[in-house]
Write a protein that holds these residues in place. Structure first.
Motif, mmCIF file in Angstrom:
data_model
loop_
_atom_site.group_PDB
_atom_site.id
_atom_site.type_symbol
_atom_site.label_atom_id
_atom_site.label_comp_id
_atom_site.label_asym_id
_atom_site.label_seq_id
_atom_site.Cartn_x
_atom_site.Cartn_y
_atom_site.Cartn_z
ATOM 1 N N PRO A 38 0.800 -1.242 0.000
ATOM 2 C CA PRO A 38 0.000 0.000 0.000
ATOM 3 C C PRO A 38 0.819 1.271 0.000
ATOM 4 N N CYS A 39 0.160 2.322 -0.701
ATOM 5 C CA CYS A 39 0.777 3.638 -0.805
ATOM 6 C C CYS A 39 -0.010 4.637 0.011
ATOM 7 N N GLN A 40 0.542 5.787 0.277
ATOM 8 C CA GLN A 40 -0.113 6.857 1.007
ATOM 9 C C GLN A 40 -1.095 7.593 0.089
ATOM 10 N N ALA A 41 -1.947 8.445 0.713
ATOM 11 C CA ALA A 41 -2.912 9.224 -0.067
ATOM 12 C C ALA A 41 -2.176 10.108 -1.055
ATOM 13 N N GLY A 42 -2.682 10.207 -2.249
ATOM 14 C CA GLY A 42 -2.102 11.027 -3.301
ATOM 15 C C GLY A 42 -1.036 10.298 -4.068
ATOM 16 N N ARG A 43 -0.709 9.054 -3.673
ATOM 17 C CA ARG A 43 0.311 8.280 -4.345
ATOM 18 C C ARG A 43 -0.266 6.913 -4.703
ATOM 19 N N GLY A 44 0.255 6.378 -5.764
ATOM 20 C CA GLY A 44 -0.220 5.088 -6.208
ATOM 21 C C GLY A 44 0.921 4.223 -6.667
#
Length: 769
Positions: A38-44
């Motif tokens: 998993p990535c943080q918000a705003g990142r994929g």
């Protein structure tokens, strides 16, 4: 590490740009370390999921998710973790991080900045399209309704088939857009429907035109409809051969399409009858039915409505195909049935399978049925009902002989089909019981109506007598329905019949319809009336007690005349001036009574009906009263005429008095009109020619004629008693002033002799030479 990637230019970029298409495994390179989300918000996840990367322009990614495009009308938030909606009057496009402003004269429509009039134009065009659609549907509906109204009027005009009317409505339909071929199709369909639903008018059935057609074709005065079938369709020139049938477009039409157009319209009644009836039977029954009608009636009469040319000439159909559907649907559509019953005594009507079946179906589907009979048959039924309970029982017994299993039809094929239908459904016994109940219910209604009519007549009589004179009130108040058995005086028996009587105590000498009854001590002024059990004679007789005392029962004595009656001297002279009678006369005496006294003078010795009295030059009527004449001298004129001759009475009776004392009595199924000497005249020829034998004898005592005769057709053993009178008015009906005012007591077959006589006035229509 440097040595491992030395000269490996493929790895000179960022990890996400590496081409790993040929990589089979990277586990041994990085050990057990994973670089996937998993990535943080705003990142994929980046390419090949080796690491997380920041979402690009116009995209967002919630924590642990992939990067996505923001939906229309929104842009990524600052951290690209979500999307924010654009403010009012702003919109977004793909690939931007900021909302764009839509300035006037443009408007934001569906996240697009468009010129302001375009949505209004689109809305306007859309509304116009919807309005146009509704307008088109409304116009079409209105046009359809208008066309339907015109077609309905066209249908009515088509009954007359008048060219101008047809042309007018054809043009109207053409203007509404109805094509020529479609119009012809509709007109043909309407003609076919009218042909199937057309009924023959009661006016045509009773017309001289139809009667003349039947007589000329058959050569018979009173043919049956079976006789007409042969001459109408099995002759060299069958009716309807060259007329196109609207139903199938071929030559050879139904009789209803051949008769005058104005004599056919939509059927109002279904006629239940049989072709074995004679023309006069049907006409007589319909004449009685017509008397109670307020408007024209049109009958579904199989003789006219079914295409007999196809059935009889071409032998194409028996008429009973799809019986249960066609017959029942026609009956339900018409909604009313008229059944012609030829007689109550073993009627032919109940021996035909069609009529039995028609009665069964009509009762089952609750169709109103009106029974009608020829006039003489109806009068015969009334006389039978007058016999009381025994007479009614005999009528019920005769009408209960319903045997559908043995009933017949003209065609064996029809008979087989109808009986098979009955047998396969409810069975013969059920039909027999059902139709019997119908007939008994009908005769019960006839009996009830007869009693009601008598009760009304009695009540009207009472009021009429009271209006004529208070002295007649006691007569009208007497019991009409039973004998007064509580009185010991046998002269006080009350009779149940009605006739025309004179109230001699009335101030104006008026006549009134009165109930014959016994005299009583309370009516002392009835000295000129018949006493005891005798009927009071009509006004034209003026009969005194001296001439009829032989009618009184044992123990009954004539009532004395009133001593207080005013008297005057009366002198009767002959044409030569000789005195024939000079007596003290009571002012209540009638001219008829005075004639009797003159007739038995030795110098005259004639019959009372051969004598006329005159006041100066004016002939006197028998009912005139002495007190009204204001004269003390009358002139007597003797007319030598025998009572023997042929007499006729309304509505259909004939009485034949031979000079040698023989007699005959008969009736004809005809409806005679005034004057009798013309309408009944042709009937006398068979008697004059000796075609009808005498069946009884007659005698005269004073002015009373008595006869006893047999009438074979109805099985009537009748006794007749008549008062012989003369009246100048009789010349309006007959050839002589002589009339017979008669009472007839009937005895039909097993019925007891009627207690109530039938009243008839006979007019002479033939004098024996």
């Amino acid at each position: 590490m440097e040595y491992m990637f030395h000269s490996a230019t493929s790895f000179d970029g960022s990890i996400s740009s590496w081409d790993l298409s040929s990589l089979r495994s990277h586990g041994s390179m990085f050990g057990n370390t994973t670089l996937e989300p998993p990535c943080q918000a705003g990142r994929g996840p980046g390419r090949h999921y080796l690491m997380c990367e920041r979402c690009g322009v116009g995209k967002f990614a919630p924590p642990g998710s992939f990067c996505h495009e923001c939906h229309a009308g929104s842009v990524p938030s600052e951290d690209r973790g979500t999307c924010n909606e654009c403010p009012l009057f702003q919109y977004s496009v793909s690939g931007v991080d900021n909302c764009l402003t839509c300035n006037l004269p443009s408007l934001v429509v569906d996240n697009r900045c468009v010129w302001w009039h375009l949505p209004l134009l689109a809305l306007g065009f859309g509304g116009l399209a919807v309005a146009s659609r509704f307008a088109w549907l409304w116009i079409r509906s209105r046009r359809t309704k208008k066309m339907e109204r015109i077609l309905e009027k066209f249908y009515e005009v088509l009954w007359e088939d008048e060219p101008n009317g047809l042309a007018t409505y054809t043009e109207k339909l053409h203007r509404l857009g109805l094509g020529k071929q479609e119009m012809e199709t509709k007109i043909s369909a309407m003609r076919a429907l009218q042909s199937q639903r057309a009924g023959v008018s009661i006016g045509y059935l009773l017309s001289a035109e139809f009667a003349q057609l039947a007589v000329q074709r058959t050569g018979q005065d009173d043919p049956t409809f079976i006789d007409m079938k042969t001459s109408f369709w099995l002759s060299e020139q069958p009716i309807g051969r060259h007329v196109i049938c609207p139903r199938d477009g071929r030559a050879g039409c139904a009789l209803v399409d051949w008769i005058p157009r104005h004599e056919r319209r939509e059927q109002t009644h279904f006629m239940s009858w049989t072709w074995k009836y004679t023309l006069q039977q049907v006409r007589s029954a319909l004449e009685r039915f017509q008397d109670n009608l307020a408007g024209p009636r049109y009958f579904f009469m199989c003789f006219f409505v079914n295409n007999q040319y196809r059935i009889i000439v071409e032998e194409m159909s028996s008429g009973s195909d799809n019986l249960e559907n066609v017959f029942e649907s026609n009956l339900q559509r018409i909604g009313s049935m008229v059944a012609i019953l030829d007689t109550w005594d073993r009627p032919l009507y109940l021996s035909r399978i069609w009529t039995v079946y028609e009665q069964f179906v009509a009762s089952t589907i609750h169709i109103e049925v009106k029974f009608i009979m020829p006039k003489c048959a109806a009068e015969h039924l009334q006389r039978q009902i007058a016999c009381g309970s025994k007479g009614v029982d005999q009528v019920i017994q005769c009408l209960s002989h319903v045997d559908s299993e043995r009933a017949q039809a003209w065609k064996l094929e029809d008979e087989t089909k109808v009986k098979s239908l009955i047998q396969e459904t409810v069975g013969f016994q059920h039909v027999n019981r059902h139709v019997t109940d119908v007939m008994i219910t009908w005769i019960g209604g006839v009996v009830e109506q007869t009693l009601l009519d008598k009760a009304r007549a009695t009540n009207e009589l009472k009021h009429e007598l009271q209006a004529v004179s208070p002295g007649c009130e006691s007569v009208a108040g007497s019991s009409l329905m039973q004998r007064d058995s509580s009185r010991s005086d046998p002269c006080a028996e009350v009779h149940f019949f009605m006739m025309t009587s004179w109230c001699p105590w009335a101030e104006d000498g008026a006549t009134a319809t009165a109930v014959p009854q016994a005299e009583s001590a309370e009516s002392p002024h009835l000295e000129s009336a018949v006493t005891a059990r005798r009927w009071r004679p009509p006004v034209s007789l003026g009969v005194g007690d001296a001439e009829v005392t032989d009618l009184a029962p044992a123990g009954c004595e004539d009532r004395p005349s009133s001593a207080s009656a005013p008297k005057r001297r009366l002198r009767v002279v002959g044409l030569s001036g000789d005195t024939l009678l000079d007596i003290e006369a009571e002012e209540t005496w009638t001219v008829g009574f005075i004639k009797q006294k003159v007739a038995f003078e030795e110098r005259i010795l004639c019959k009372p009906w051969q004598l006329k009295l005159q006041l100066a030059e004016r002939p006197l009527q028998d009912g005139e009263i002495l007190k009204d004449l204001e004269a003390e001298e009358l002139t007597a004129v003797v007319v030598k005429e025998s009572v023997a001759g042929i007499y006729a009475a309304f509505t259909c009776s004939v009485l034949v008095l031979h000079p040698d004392g023989r007699c005959a009595y008969g009736w004809f199924d005809d409806y005679w009109t005034s004057p009798l000497r013309e309408s009944a005249g042709p009937m006398q020829n068979c008697y004059i020619a000796g075609g009808e034998e005498a069946t009884g004898d007659w005698t005269v005592e004073g002015i009373t004629l008595k006869l006893h005769a047999q009438e074979d057709y109805l099985g009537d053993d009748l006794m007749l008693e008549a008062q012989i009178a003369s009246s100048a008015d009789a010349l309006q009906e007959g050839i002589s002033e002589t009339i017979l005012v008669a009472k007839i007591w009937h005895k039909f077959r097993e019925c007891e002799r009627s207690l109530e006589p039938e009243d008839k006035t006979f007019y002479k229509i033939h004098q024996w030479p």
